[in-house]
Design a protein around this motif. Structure first.
Motif, PDB file in Angstrom:
ATOM      1  N   VAL A 225     -44.611  43.234  -2.380  1.00  0.00           N
ATOM      2  CA  VAL A 225     -43.229  42.768  -3.975  1.00  0.00           C
ATOM      3  C   VAL A 225     -43.867  41.200  -3.703  1.00  0.00           C
ATOM      4  CG1 VAL A 225     -41.265  42.511  -5.497  1.00  0.00           C
ATOM      5  CG2 VAL A 225     -41.592  44.670  -4.067  1.00  0.00           C
ATOM      6  N   HIS A 226     -44.074  40.714  -5.151  1.00  0.00           N
ATOM      7  CA  HIS A 226     -44.120  39.025  -5.603  1.00  0.00           C
ATOM      8  C   HIS A 226     -43.527  38.148  -5.593  1.00  0.00           C
ATOM      9  CE1 HIS A 226     -46.451  36.106  -7.390  1.00  0.00           C
ATOM     10  NE2 HIS A 226     -45.712  35.956  -8.398  1.00  0.00           N
ATOM     11  N   LEU A 227     -43.253  37.682  -5.178  1.00  0.00           N
ATOM     12  CA  LEU A 227     -42.545  36.496  -4.457  1.00  0.00           C
ATOM     13  C   LEU A 227     -43.202  34.977  -5.246  1.00  0.00           C
ATOM     14  CD1 LEU A 227     -40.334  34.810  -3.422  1.00  0.00           C
ATOM     15  CD2 LEU A 227     -41.395  35.255  -1.182  1.00  0.00           C
ATOM     16  N   SER A 228     -43.050  34.810  -6.010  1.00  0.00           N
ATOM     17  CA  SER A 228     -43.730  32.888  -6.586  1.00  0.00           C
ATOM     18  C   SER A 228     -43.218  32.207  -6.025  1.00  0.00           C
ATOM     19  CB  SER A 228     -42.774  32.812  -8.268  1.00  0.00           C
ATOM     20  OG  SER A 228     -41.785  32.256  -7.857  1.00  0.00           O
ATOM     21  N   PRO A 229     -44.029  31.045  -5.630  1.00  0.00           N
ATOM     22  CA  PRO A 229     -43.405  29.561  -4.946  1.00  0.00           C
ATOM     23  C   PRO A 229     -42.336  28.918  -5.665  1.00  0.00           C
ATOM     24  CG  PRO A 229     -46.120  29.545  -6.115  1.00  0.00           C
ATOM     25  CD  PRO A 229     -45.212  31.182  -7.045  1.00  0.00           C
ATOM     26  N   ALA A 230     -41.847  29.083  -6.854  1.00  0.00           N
ATOM     27  CA  ALA A 230     -40.838  28.636  -7.350  1.00  0.00           C
ATOM     28  C   ALA A 230     -39.994  28.961  -6.610  1.00  0.00           C
ATOM     29  CB  ALA A 230     -40.810  28.677  -8.552  1.00  0.00           C
ATOM     30  N   VAL A 231     -40.024  30.949  -6.162  1.00  0.00           N
ATOM     31  CA  VAL A 231     -38.572  31.239  -5.773  1.00  0.00           C
ATOM     32  C   VAL A 231     -38.806  31.251  -4.383  1.00  0.00           C
ATOM     33  CG1 VAL A 231     -37.389  33.388  -5.040  1.00  0.00           C
ATOM     34  CG2 VAL A 231     -37.965  33.243  -7.990  1.00  0.00           C
ATOM     35  N   GLU A 232     -40.310  31.347  -3.662  1.00  0.00           N
ATOM     36  CA  GLU A 232     -39.930  30.849  -2.262  1.00  0.00           C
ATOM     37  C   GLU A 232     -39.356  29.236  -2.211  1.00  0.00           C
ATOM     38  OE1 GLU A 232     -43.830  28.998  -0.116  1.00  0.00           O
ATOM     39  OE2 GLU A 232     -43.919  31.510  -0.065  1.00  0.00           O
ATOM     40  N   GLU A 233     -39.796  28.394  -3.083  1.00  0.00           N
ATOM     41  CA  GLU A 233     -39.062  26.792  -2.757  1.00  0.00           C
ATOM     42  C   GLU A 233     -37.374  26.377  -2.627  1.00  0.00           C
ATOM     43  OE1 GLU A 233     -41.348  24.506  -5.451  1.00  0.00           O
ATOM     44  OE2 GLU A 233     -42.806  24.385  -4.493  1.00  0.00           O
ATOM     45  N   TYR A 234     -37.147  27.785  -3.929  1.00  0.00           N
ATOM     46  CA  TYR A 234     -35.964  28.148  -4.264  1.00  0.00           C
ATOM     47  C   TYR A 234     -35.530  29.122  -2.601  1.00  0.00           C
ATOM     48  CZ  TYR A 234     -31.337  29.616  -5.700  1.00  0.00           C
ATOM     49  OH  TYR A 234     -29.837  30.101  -6.492  1.00  0.00           O
ATOM     50  N   ALA A 235     -35.286  29.301  -2.743  1.00  0.00           N
ATOM     51  CA  ALA A 235     -34.867  30.549  -0.874  1.00  0.00           C
ATOM     52  C   ALA A 235     -35.007  28.920   0.234  1.00  0.00           C
ATOM     53  CB  ALA A 235     -35.827  31.414  -0.097  1.00  0.00           C
ATOM     54  N   VAL A 236     -36.120  28.399   0.330  1.00  0.00           N
ATOM     55  CA  VAL A 236     -36.316  27.306   1.491  1.00  0.00           C
ATOM     56  C   VAL A 236     -35.383  26.490   1.007  1.00  0.00           C
ATOM     57  CG1 VAL A 236     -36.891  25.635   2.731  1.00  0.00           C
ATOM     58  CG2 VAL A 236     -38.297  27.857   1.587  1.00  0.00           C
ATOM     59  N   ALA A 237     -35.056  25.876  -0.460  1.00  0.00           N
ATOM     60  CA  ALA A 237     -33.644  25.268  -0.469  1.00  0.00           C
ATOM     61  C   ALA A 237     -32.559  25.265  -0.233  1.00  0.00           C
ATOM     62  CB  ALA A 237     -34.072  24.339  -1.971  1.00  0.00           C
ATOM     63  N   LEU A 238     -32.606  26.710  -0.554  1.00  0.00           N
ATOM     64  CA  LEU A 238     -30.994  27.132   0.277  1.00  0.00           C
ATOM     65  C   LEU A 238     -30.422  26.755   1.903  1.00  0.00           C
ATOM     66  CD1 LEU A 238     -30.532  30.192  -2.708  1.00  0.00           C
ATOM     67  CD2 LEU A 238     -29.521  28.239  -2.333  1.00  0.00           C
ATOM     68  N   ALA A 239     -31.712  27.046   2.175  1.00  0.00           N
ATOM     69  CA  ALA A 239     -31.574  27.201   3.514  1.00  0.00           C
ATOM     70  C   ALA A 239     -31.723  25.982   3.853  1.00  0.00           C
ATOM     71  CB  ALA A 239     -33.135  27.965   4.675  1.00  0.00           C
ATOM     72  N   GLN A 240     -32.066  24.636   3.336  1.00  0.00           N
ATOM     73  CA  GLN A 240     -32.479  23.279   4.267  1.00  0.00           C
ATOM     74  C   GLN A 240     -30.496  22.902   3.810  1.00  0.00           C
ATOM     75  OE1 GLN A 240     -34.222  21.170   5.389  1.00  0.00           O
ATOM     76  NE2 GLN A 240     -36.303  23.197   5.304  1.00  0.00           N
ATOM     77  N   ALA A 241     -30.317  23.137   2.446  1.00  0.00           N
ATOM     78  CA  ALA A 241     -28.709  22.956   2.198  1.00  0.00           C
ATOM     79  C   ALA A 241     -27.588  23.239   3.336  1.00  0.00           C
ATOM     80  CB  ALA A 241     -28.504  23.626   1.195  1.00  0.00           C
ATOM     81  N   THR A 242     -27.607  24.559   3.893  1.00  0.00           N
ATOM     82  CA  THR A 242     -26.778  24.566   4.422  1.00  0.00           C
ATOM     83  C   THR A 242     -27.710  23.989   6.182  1.00  0.00           C
ATOM     84  OG1 THR A 242     -28.211  26.522   6.020  1.00  0.00           O
ATOM     85  CG2 THR A 242     -27.321  26.763   4.234  1.00  0.00           C
ATOM     86  N   ARG A 243     -28.186  23.326   6.481  1.00  0.00           N
ATOM     87  CA  ARG A 243     -28.912  22.268   7.302  1.00  0.00           C
ATOM     88  C   ARG A 243     -28.237  20.925   7.802  1.00  0.00           C
ATOM     89  NH1 ARG A 243     -34.647  24.626   7.788  1.00  0.00           N
ATOM     90  NH2 ARG A 243     -34.077  26.724   8.121  1.00  0.00           N
ATOM     91  N   THR A 244     -27.514  20.678   6.378  1.00  0.00           N
ATOM     92  CA  THR A 244     -27.236  18.947   6.351  1.00  0.00           C
ATOM     93  C   THR A 244     -25.353  19.218   5.575  1.00  0.00           C
ATOM     94  OG1 THR A 244     -28.649  19.391   4.105  1.00  0.00           O
ATOM     95  CG2 THR A 244     -29.761  18.437   5.709  1.00  0.00           C
ATOM     96  N   HIS A 245     -25.142  20.082   5.097  1.00  0.00           N
ATOM     97  CA  HIS A 245     -24.191  20.351   4.481  1.00  0.00           C
ATOM     98  C   HIS A 245     -22.810  19.833   5.099  1.00  0.00           C
ATOM     99  CE1 HIS A 245     -20.259  21.732   2.666  1.00  0.00           C
ATOM    100  NE2 HIS A 245     -21.253  21.829   1.225  1.00  0.00           N
ATOM    101  N   PRO A 246     -22.159  19.173   5.016  1.00  0.00           N
ATOM    102  CA  PRO A 246     -20.930  18.338   5.382  1.00  0.00           C
ATOM    103  C   PRO A 246     -19.928  19.204   6.232  1.00  0.00           C
ATOM    104  CG  PRO A 246     -20.708  17.420   4.042  1.00  0.00           C
ATOM    105  CD  PRO A 246     -21.732  18.190   3.692  1.00  0.00           C
ATOM    106  N   ASP A 247     -19.975  20.024   6.159  1.00  0.00           N
ATOM    107  CA  ASP A 247     -19.034  21.055   6.363  1.00  0.00           C
ATOM    108  C   ASP A 247     -18.930  22.708   7.122  1.00  0.00           C
ATOM    109  OD1 ASP A 247     -16.489  20.300   5.009  1.00  0.00           O
ATOM    110  OD2 ASP A 247     -16.924  21.297   3.407  1.00  0.00           O
ATOM    111  N   LEU A 248     -20.964  21.654   7.591  1.00  0.00           N
ATOM    112  CA  LEU A 248     -21.166  23.125   8.426  1.00  0.00           C
ATOM    113  C   LEU A 248     -22.092  22.585  10.187  1.00  0.00           C
ATOM    114  CD1 LEU A 248     -23.427  25.736   6.210  1.00  0.00           C
ATOM    115  CD2 LEU A 248     -21.212  25.973   7.175  1.00  0.00           C
ATOM    116  N   ARG A 249     -21.925  23.187  11.227  1.00  0.00           N
ATOM    117  CA  ARG A 249     -22.262  22.724  12.636  1.00  0.00           C
ATOM    118  C   ARG A 249     -22.974  22.741  12.626  1.00  0.00           C
ATOM    119  NH1 ARG A 249     -20.306  23.492  17.798  1.00  0.00           N
ATOM    120  NH2 ARG A 249     -18.965  25.039  16.586  1.00  0.00           N
TER     121      ARG A 249
END
Length: 330
Positions: A225-249
Motif C-alpha cells: 500500500v502506497h505511503l506518500s512522503p507527506a504522510v510519512e512525515e506526518y507519522a514521524v512528526a507525531l512520534a517526535q512530538a511525544t518525545r518532546t512533550h513536557p507531560d511525557l517522561r
C-alpha cells in the motif's frame, strides 16, 4: 475452507478474504467490531496484540476466535507464576541413544500464540518472548531456531491493579503493536451471548476461512500500500512530538513509528484503498502509541484519573497540534 485461499490477491479479493475473517470472528465476539478489526490488523501488519481488561469480557475468546478462523498452527500458553522460560521457548534435552543434545520446541512454535494472562508470570518468563516477537526466532544454547510465518502473539492481561500481577517491562510493551480493551458488552450483546452460549460453545462452529499461505499473501499486499512522503512525515512528526512533550517522561520509540505506519497501511487496505491517508495514521495513534508512553509525574489532572487517561489526553493534544498534510497521495 473456501476457495479464498487460492484466489489471486487483488484489492477485491483482499476485501473478500478479510471480510470472511471478520465475519467469522464476529460470530463469537458480538458488538465489538473495533476490537475484532484491531486483531486482524495486527495479524496483517506483522505486529502483536495486547488485550488489557478485567476478567470475563472476552479477551481470550477474541484470540481463540481469530486463531480458529485461520487454518494455521495455534498454541495457547497459560502464564502462571511458576511458568519457566524454557516452557515458552523450548529446551535442549540429552538423547542417550544418539549421545547428543536435541532441541525440544516450546509452545512458542506456532503461527498464532495466545499468551493468556501474560502479566501473571514473572518478568523473567515474560522476557522469553522478547526475541521471538521481534526477530521471529528463539535462541537456546547458542543455536537459533526460526518461528513459522506468519507469527502473531495475542496476549491478554488483567489491569495492573489486580492482585498477583507483574507490570510488563518497557521493552516488552514496546514489542506489542497495539493495546486494546474489550470493555463490557451492551445489554443487547450480553443478552445474545446468554442465548447463544446456553447450550453450545460458539467456537465449535467456527471453521477456518483462510490458511497461513493466504495470510502471507494478504500481508504482502498490505505492505505494498502506497505511503506518500507527506504522510510519512506526518507519522514521524507525531512520534517526535511525544518525545518532546513536557507531560511525557518516555516518548514513542522508532519501532513505534514503524508499527504505526504498518498498521496504517493495513487500515487503508481494509477500507479498500491502495494508499494511506492522514486519517489512517491519526486513528491508530492511541492504540499504537499509548501503551509505550510514560507520563511525567506532573501530568496528572483532576480529569485524568489514571495513567491511561493522562496519556490519551496527551496524545489527543499532540494529534490536534501536529499539522496534517493536505496532499496524501503525492
Amino acid at each position: 475452507m473456501s476457495d479464498l485461499s487460492v484466489e489471486p490477491i487483488t484489492a477485491e479479493s483482499f476485501a473478500r478474504s478479510t471480510t470472511a475473517v471478520l465475519d467469522s470472528i464476529t460470530r463469537v465476539i458480538d458488538g465489538k467490531p473495533d476490537a475484532v478489526r484491531s486483531a486482524l490488523m495486527c495479524l496483517l501488519a506483522e505486529g502483536h496484540l495486547l488485550i488489557e481488561d478485567v476478567p470475563g469480557v472476552g479477551k481470550t475468546m477474541l484470540a481463540r476466535a481469530l486463531a480458529a478462523s485461520v487454518d494455521a498452527t495455534v498454541r495457547r500458553i497459560q502464564f502462571t507464576p511458576d511458568l519457566l522460560p524454557g516452557d515458552v521457548t523450548g529446551v535442549s534435552v540429552f538423547n542417550p541413544v544418539d549421545r547428543e543434545f536435541e532441541f525440544k520446541r516450546g509452545a512458542i512454535f506456532a503461527h498464532i500464540v495466545i499468551a493468556d494472562e501474560i502479566n501473571r508470570s514473572s518478568p523473567k518468563t515474560q522476557s522469553a518472548l522478547l526475541e521471538a516477537m521481534e526477530e521471529h526466532q528463539v535462541t537456546v544454547d547458542g543455536e537459533s531456531h526460526a518461528l513459522p510465518e506468519p507469527f502473531l502473539v495475542v496476549a491478554t492481561q488483567n489491569p495492573l491493579e489486580m492482585e498477583g500481577t507483574y507490570a510488563l517491562p518497557e521493552a516488552q510493551r514496546d514489542r506489542f503493536m497495539m493495546r486494546i480493551s474489550m470493555g463490557y458488552p451492551d445489554a443487547a450483546s450480553e443478552g445474545l451471548m446468554l442465548r447463544q452460549r446456553d447450550t453450545v460453545n460458539p467456537l465449535v462452529a467456527i471453521t477456518p476461512v483462510v490458511d497461513a499461505e493466504r495470510v502471507r499473501a494478504l500481508i504482502g499486499w498490505a505492505r505494498s500500500v502506497h505511503l506518500s512522503p507527506a504522510v510519512e512525515e506526518y507519522a514521524v512528526a507525531l512520534a517526535q512530538a511525544t518525545r518532546t512533550h513536557p507531560d511525557l517522561r518516555l516518548g514513542a520509540s522508532p519501532r513505534a513509528t514503524l508499527q504505526l505506519v504498518r498498521a496504517a497501511k493495513v487500515r487503508a487496505a481494509l477500507d479498500g484503498r491502495e494508499f494511506v491517508i492522514p486519517d489512517d495514521v491519526a486513528a491508530l495513534l492511541v492504540p499504537v502509541f499509548a501503551h509505550r508512553l510514560i507520563p511525567a509525574r506532573s501530568a496528572g489532572t483532576a480529569r485524568a484519573r489514571s495513567t491511561a487517561d493522562a496519556i490519551t489526553s496527551v496524545l489527543t493534544q499532540i494529534a490536534a497540534s501536529v499539522r496534517v498534510p493536505l496532499t496524501a497521495r503525492a
